[in-house]
Design an enzyme around this catalytic site. Structure first.
Site: not given
Ligand code: OAD
Length: 227
Positions: A53, A87, A104
């Site tokens: 972190y 985020n 989160h």
């Molecule tokens: P993910 O990594 O699961 O998903 C990221 C999403 O962003 C995917 O659908 C990509 O296609 C999309 N993406 C990538 N580049 C992009 C861009 N330039 N513009 C728009 N979209 C883009 O991330 P999260 O869904 O945020 O939890 O993950 C959810 C949670 O899982 C996080 O908060 C974290 C993680 O593990 C904790 O830390 C507790």
């Protein structure tokens, strides 16, 4: 003013240089998430978790909000905007958005490892296991790790119930309970998804998928909403 509810995930910060979670072969900044983002990891190797972190905080200090974050701020001129974010970065704050709900946790906060109500704004980028709370226990990152409860979820559910429009940006919708928030919106609420890839959402009516990166996608969203 219409209530515009925005759910953001790692994808909105990708163009600011912060890596998403699932776009990198299950590894997150070269670590298995289970080794750095679980209560078990903290029990087993608090030094590794603290270092991880610290690196994230240093990386964040070198990043800036991108056009997508800024557009969400601009939308406040015409809408009552609330941002529910998965985020842990502070890029929505630095874009000056008014109503931000961190599901989160936040990188820029630390908390007591014995009393979850003792939360401190960070005063430096790097912490060590010598940094203690006022009760004398080690400070841990103020992050909701895998397997931990999500204290903000009830607030987020109430916000989603009131949405006139829901916008989902840069989240794969794979992690619960955040991914379940879409189920609380009123029937027929328009949903806009901004993501270059498919996301895990059941077939709901009124979905418009803007298949672009967040910066371009948010420009298009603003055009649509301004019509
Ligand atoms: P993910 O990594 O699961 O998903 C990221 C999403 O962003 C995917 O659908 C990509 O296609 C999309 N993406 C990538 N580049 C992009 C861009 N330039 N513009 C728009 N979209 C883009 O991330 P999260 O869904 O945020 O939890 O993950 C959810 C949670 O899982 C996080 O908060 C974290 C993680 O593990 C904790 O830390 C507790």
């Amino acid at each position: 003013m219409k209530k515009l509810i925005i759910l953001t995930g790692a994808g909105i910060s990708a163009e600011s240089g912060i890596k998403t979670f699932r776009d990198s072969d299950g590894l997150w900044e070269n670590h298995n998430v289970m080794d750095v983002a679980t209560p078990e990891a903290w029990e087993k190797n608090p030094q590794l978790v603290t270092d991880f972190y610290n690196e994230r905080r240093i990386q964040l200090s070198k990043s800036k909000p991108n056009r997508a974050h800024l557009i969400l701020k601009e939308l406040e001129k015409k809408f009552d905007v609330k941002i529910i974010t998965q985020n842990v970065d502070d890029l929505h704050e630095r874009a000056n958005s008014k109503n931000i709900y961190h599901l989160h946790g936040e990188l820029n906060k630390m908390r007591s490892s014995v009393d979850e109500n003792l939360i401190y704004k960070t005063t430096k980028l790097e912490y060590s296991l010598e940094d203690k709370c006022e009760k004398g226990s080690v400070l841990r990152p103020h992050i909701v790790w895998f397997g931990e409860a999500v204290p903000m979820i009830d607030t987020a559910i109430d916000i989603c119930k009131e949405a006139d429009i829901l916008v989902i940006i840069g989240t794969g919708l794979n992690v619960y309970p955040a991914a379940g928030l879409v189920n609380y919106i009123k029937d027929n609420t328009p949903i806009y998804i901004i993501d270059p890839a498919e996301v895990n959402i059941s077939n709901m009516p009124n979905i418009t998928h803007i298949k672009n990166k967040a910066t371009i996608g948010c420009e298009k969203l603003m055009e649509i909403l301004n019509k």
